[in-house]
Design a protein around this motif. Structure first.
Motif, PDB file in Angstrom:
ATOM      1  N   THR A   1       1.526  -8.643  -3.351  1.00 47.84           N
ATOM      2  CA  THR A   1       2.163  -9.050  -2.102  1.00 47.84           C
ATOM      3  C   THR A   1       2.198  -7.971  -1.025  1.00 47.84           C
ATOM      4  OG1 THR A   1       4.329  -8.377  -2.972  1.00 47.84           O
ATOM      5  CG2 THR A   1       3.680 -10.681  -3.319  1.00 47.84           C
ATOM      6  N   VAL A   2       1.753  -6.759  -1.335  1.00 50.36           N
ATOM      7  CA  VAL A   2       1.956  -5.634  -0.410  1.00 50.36           C
ATOM      8  C   VAL A   2       0.625  -5.120   0.141  1.00 50.36           C
ATOM      9  CG1 VAL A   2       2.905  -3.323  -0.109  1.00 50.36           C
ATOM     10  CG2 VAL A   2       4.030  -4.943  -1.667  1.00 50.36           C
ATOM     11  N   PRO A   3       0.378  -5.316   1.441  1.00 48.47           N
ATOM     12  CA  PRO A   3      -0.807  -4.714   2.055  1.00 48.47           C
ATOM     13  C   PRO A   3      -0.497  -3.309   2.554  1.00 48.47           C
ATOM     14  CG  PRO A   3       0.289  -6.096   3.653  1.00 48.47           C
ATOM     15  CD  PRO A   3       1.101  -6.194   2.388  1.00 48.47           C
ATOM     16  N   VAL A   4      -1.517  -2.479   2.639  1.00 47.46           N
ATOM     17  CA  VAL A   4      -1.391  -1.203   3.346  1.00 47.46           C
ATOM     18  C   VAL A   4      -1.839  -1.445   4.777  1.00 47.46           C
ATOM     19  CG1 VAL A   4      -2.197   1.174   3.539  1.00 47.46           C
ATOM     20  CG2 VAL A   4      -1.780   0.175   1.277  1.00 47.46           C
ATOM     21  N   CYS A   5      -0.973  -1.112   5.718  1.00 44.31           N
ATOM     22  CA  CYS A   5      -1.221  -1.389   7.128  1.00 44.31           C
ATOM     23  C   CYS A   5      -1.495  -0.066   7.852  1.00 44.31           C
ATOM     24  CB  CYS A   5      -0.007  -2.072   7.745  1.00 44.31           C
ATOM     25  SG  CYS A   5       0.633  -3.469   6.769  1.00 44.31           S
ATOM     26  N   GLY A   6      -2.037  -0.164   9.072  1.00 38.77           N
ATOM     27  CA  GLY A   6      -2.344   1.074   9.766  1.00 38.77           C
ATOM     28  C   GLY A   6      -2.298   0.977  11.270  1.00 38.77           C
ATOM     29  N   THR A   7      -2.053   2.127  11.889  1.00 37.46           N
ATOM     30  CA  THR A   7      -2.222   2.326  13.325  1.00 37.46           C
ATOM     31  C   THR A   7      -3.095   3.572  13.472  1.00 37.46           C
ATOM     32  OG1 THR A   7      -0.376   3.859  13.691  1.00 37.46           O
ATOM     33  CG2 THR A   7       0.159   1.496  13.631  1.00 37.46           C
ATOM     34  N   ASP A   8      -3.315   4.003  14.693  1.00 39.58           N
ATOM     35  CA  ASP A   8      -4.108   5.211  14.891  1.00 39.58           C
ATOM     36  C   ASP A   8      -3.415   6.445  14.313  1.00 39.58           C
ATOM     37  OD1 ASP A   8      -6.052   3.789  16.211  1.00 39.58           O
ATOM     38  OD2 ASP A   8      -5.338   4.313  18.224  1.00 39.58           O
ATOM     39  N   GLU A   9      -2.084   6.411  14.229  1.00 41.98           N
ATOM     40  CA  GLU A   9      -1.329   7.596  13.809  1.00 41.98           C
ATOM     41  C   GLU A   9      -0.860   7.567  12.367  1.00 41.98           C
ATOM     42  OE1 GLU A   9       1.464   9.062  17.136  1.00 41.98           O
ATOM     43  OE2 GLU A   9       1.149   6.937  17.589  1.00 41.98           O
ATOM     44  N   VAL A  10      -0.654   6.380  11.808  1.00 43.47           N
ATOM     45  CA  VAL A  10      -0.040   6.283  10.480  1.00 43.47           C
ATOM     46  C   VAL A  10      -0.683   5.174   9.652  1.00 43.47           C
ATOM     47  CG1 VAL A  10       2.197   7.055  11.405  1.00 43.47           C
ATOM     48  CG2 VAL A  10       1.745   4.590  11.152  1.00 43.47           C
TER      49      VAL A  10
ATOM     50  N   GLY B   1      -9.401   3.121  -5.133  1.00 43.81           N
ATOM     51  CA  GLY B   1      -9.888   1.953  -5.865  1.00 43.81           C
ATOM     52  C   GLY B   1     -10.453   0.927  -4.920  1.00 43.81           C
ATOM     53  N   PRO B   2     -10.736  -0.262  -5.426  1.00 44.94           N
ATOM     54  CA  PRO B   2     -11.356  -1.293  -4.594  1.00 44.94           C
ATOM     55  C   PRO B   2     -10.483  -1.792  -3.449  1.00 44.94           C
ATOM     56  CG  PRO B   2     -10.709  -2.184  -6.741  1.00 44.94           C
ATOM     57  CD  PRO B   2     -10.562  -0.697  -6.825  1.00 44.94           C
ATOM     58  N   LEU B   3      -9.165  -1.648  -3.566  1.00 43.13           N
ATOM     59  CA  LEU B   3      -8.283  -2.104  -2.495  1.00 43.13           C
ATOM     60  C   LEU B   3      -8.230  -1.118  -1.332  1.00 43.13           C
ATOM     61  CD1 LEU B   3      -5.231  -3.543  -4.497  1.00 43.13           C
ATOM     62  CD2 LEU B   3      -7.014  -4.819  -3.303  1.00 43.13           C
ATOM     63  N   TRP B   4      -8.187   0.168  -1.680  1.00 50.22           N
ATOM     64  CA  TRP B   4      -8.015   1.185  -0.631  1.00 50.22           C
ATOM     65  C   TRP B   4      -8.266   2.564  -1.211  1.00 50.22           C
ATOM     66  CZ3 TRP B   4      -3.069   4.093   0.512  1.00 50.22           C
ATOM     67  CH2 TRP B   4      -3.133   4.793   1.731  1.00 50.22           C
ATOM     68  N   ASN B   5      -8.888   3.418  -0.410  1.00 54.96           N
ATOM     69  CA  ASN B   5      -9.049   4.828  -0.761  1.00 54.96           C
ATOM     70  C   ASN B   5      -8.285   5.636   0.272  1.00 54.96           C
ATOM     71  OD1 ASN B   5      -9.876   7.497  -1.094  1.00 54.96           O
ATOM     72  ND2 ASN B   5     -11.968   6.944  -1.649  1.00 54.96           N
ATOM     73  N   TYR B   6      -7.168   6.201  -0.139  1.00 57.83           N
ATOM     74  CA  TYR B   6      -6.282   6.875   0.815  1.00 57.83           C
ATOM     75  C   TYR B   6      -6.985   7.990   1.584  1.00 57.83           C
ATOM     76  CZ  TYR B   6      -5.744  10.483  -2.823  1.00 57.83           C
ATOM     77  OH  TYR B   6      -5.971  11.459  -3.757  1.00 57.83           O
ATOM     78  N   THR B   7      -7.994   8.618   0.995  1.00 60.49           N
ATOM     79  CA  THR B   7      -8.660   9.739   1.664  1.00 60.49           C
ATOM     80  C   THR B   7      -9.406   9.295   2.915  1.00 60.49           C
ATOM     81  OG1 THR B   7     -10.693   9.572   0.347  1.00 60.49           O
ATOM     82  CG2 THR B   7      -8.909  10.917  -0.545  1.00 60.49           C
ATOM     83  N   THR B   8      -9.844   8.033   2.948  1.00 72.24           N
ATOM     84  CA  THR B   8     -10.576   7.539   4.116  1.00 72.24           C
ATOM     85  C   THR B   8      -9.640   7.245   5.291  1.00 72.24           C
ATOM     86  OG1 THR B   8     -10.458   5.224   3.394  1.00 72.24           O
ATOM     87  CG2 THR B   8     -12.343   6.522   2.624  1.00 72.24           C
ATOM     88  N   SER B   9      -8.337   7.284   5.048  1.00 72.33           N
ATOM     89  CA  SER B   9      -7.346   7.038   6.099  1.00 72.33           C
ATOM     90  C   SER B   9      -6.681   8.320   6.569  1.00 72.33           C
ATOM     91  CB  SER B   9      -6.274   6.062   5.593  1.00 72.33           C
ATOM     92  OG  SER B   9      -6.810   4.785   5.348  1.00 72.33           O
ATOM     93  N   GLY B  10      -7.247   9.465   6.208  1.00 69.34           N
ATOM     94  CA  GLY B  10      -6.667  10.732   6.637  1.00 69.34           C
ATOM     95  C   GLY B  10      -5.422  11.122   5.875  1.00 69.34           C
ATOM     96  N   ILE B  11      -5.277  10.590   4.653  1.00 72.91           N
ATOM     97  CA  ILE B  11      -4.123  10.917   3.819  1.00 72.91           C
ATOM     98  C   ILE B  11      -4.576  11.885   2.729  1.00 72.91           C
ATOM     99  CG2 ILE B  11      -2.307   9.982   2.349  1.00 72.91           C
ATOM    100  CD1 ILE B  11      -2.237   9.094   5.334  1.00 72.91           C
ATOM    101  N   LYS B  12      -3.769  12.922   2.495  1.00 71.02           N
ATOM    102  CA  LYS B  12      -4.138  13.925   1.500  1.00 71.02           C
ATOM    103  C   LYS B  12      -2.887  14.481   0.834  1.00 71.02           C
ATOM    104  CE  LYS B  12      -4.424  17.103   5.406  1.00 71.02           C
ATOM    105  NZ  LYS B  12      -5.346  17.923   6.230  1.00 71.02           N
ATOM    106  N   GLY B  13      -3.097  15.234  -0.235  1.00 72.96           N
ATOM    107  CA  GLY B  13      -1.973  15.865  -0.899  1.00 72.96           C
ATOM    108  C   GLY B  13      -1.215  16.763   0.048  1.00 72.96           C
ATOM    109  N   GLY B  14       0.103  16.627   0.061  1.00 71.90           N
ATOM    110  CA  GLY B  14       0.924  17.389   0.995  1.00 71.90           C
ATOM    111  C   GLY B  14       1.096  16.725   2.339  1.00 71.90           C
ATOM    112  N   GLY B  15       0.428  15.584   2.546  1.00 75.07           N
ATOM    113  CA  GLY B  15       0.601  14.850   3.787  1.00 75.07           C
ATOM    114  C   GLY B  15       2.049  14.441   3.979  1.00 75.07           C
ATOM    115  N   VAL B  16       2.479  14.351   5.231  1.00 70.57           N
ATOM    116  CA  VAL B  16       3.890  14.104   5.548  1.00 70.57           C
ATOM    117  C   VAL B  16       4.182  12.604   5.595  1.00 70.57           C
ATOM    118  CG1 VAL B  16       5.729  14.541   7.222  1.00 70.57           C
ATOM    119  CG2 VAL B  16       3.949  16.257   6.834  1.00 70.57           C
ATOM    120  N   VAL B  17       5.322  12.235   5.043  1.00 71.99           N
ATOM    121  CA  VAL B  17       5.723  10.826   4.941  1.00 71.99           C
ATOM    122  C   VAL B  17       7.161  10.659   5.418  1.00 71.99           C
ATOM    123  CG1 VAL B  17       5.837   8.821   3.412  1.00 71.99           C
ATOM    124  CG2 VAL B  17       4.315  10.724   2.831  1.00 71.99           C
ATOM    125  N   ALA B  18       7.412   9.635   6.219  1.00 76.38           N
ATOM    126  CA  ALA B  18       8.775   9.204   6.530  1.00 76.38           C
ATOM    127  C   ALA B  18       9.076   8.017   5.627  1.00 76.38           C
ATOM    128  CB  ALA B  18       8.902   8.804   7.995  1.00 76.38           C
TER     129      ALA B  18
END
Length: 225
Positions: A63-72, A127-144
């Motif tokens: 039920t949960v999609p990963v969504c995006g904007t230019d910044e997050v 995985g087949p749903l999403w690869n976080y690295t292609t979205s500019g996300i990496k270890g130590g990345g900041v999260v709210a």
């Protein structure tokens, strides 16, 4: 890495202090960005994942999609408790039958993260749903991370199953007022994770560094910078 543990009757003073940092620190002396302000920026979902995630292995539907904007990138899900990494009073083989002594990412000292002290988020492994690295996300990345009216800042600290989403460290759950017990704690819904693209707290094991970077990024994202 998705784990569960037995209930803990006491917490170390160090763990309590570290968990409290995200709740109180404010970057540059300015007022923190509120939950409502951040949530208003992620009301609409433009999916970046190729489908939806389950919140647990046993969940009947994805039920949960990963969504995006230019910044997050962002999602709303549950929060299960990750208690992996360095051995502590809170997280070890006695308190957690599924304990694993490593996290996907390491601190500046080369050691795995300490779930009882470092507020961190678990992202699904590539995985087949999403690869976080292609979205500019990496270890130590900041999260709210938002739960109710609370906003806490964390880092990307571990990876989990490729089809499951919604997990945070012991320290993160505690700072949000969520039961941090990996066996009986967590919360079934209502947690929003906002990951800032191409960001990194330094050092990644410092809660204060996550707060400082997070407040600045949140102000910019909310149009207050």
């Amino acid at each position: 890495m998705r784990t569960r543990t037995l209930f803990l009757s006491a917490l170390s003073g160090a763990a309590l202090l570290a968990a409290a940092l995200p709740a109180t620190a404010v970057a540059d002396g300015e007022s923190p960005v509120g939950a409502a302000e951040l949530l208003a920026k992620v009301k609409n979902c433009a999916p970046v994942s190729q489908g939806k995630y389950r919140t647990d292995q046993s969940a009947a539907a994805a039920t949960v999609p990963v969504c995006g904007t230019d910044e997050v990138v962002f999602w709303e899900a549950d929060m299960d408790i990750d208690c992996d990494g360095q051995v502590s009073t809170a997280c070890n083989t006695r308190t957690d039958p599924s304990f694993q002594p490593q996290t996907a990412f390491q601190g500046s000292d080369g050691k795995y993260l300490d779930s009882s002290k470092v507020p961190y988020v678990v992202v699904p492994g590539p995985g087949p749903l999403w690869n976080y690295t292609t979205s500019g996300i990496k270890g130590g990345g900041v999260v709210a991370v938002i739960h109710g009216d609370k906003v806490r800042y964390a880092v990307v600290g571990d990876t989990g199953p490729t089809g499951i989403i919604g997990e945070g460290s012991y320290a993160l759950a505690q700072s949000l007022g969520i039961d941090p017990d990996p066996k009986t704690g967590g919360t079934p819904s209502g947690v929003t994770y906002i990951l800032f693209r191409n960001s990194k707290a330094s050092p990644i094991e410092s809660p204060a560094a996550a707060v400082s970077a997070g407040e600045a990024l949140a102000r910019k994202f909310a149009g207050q910078a």
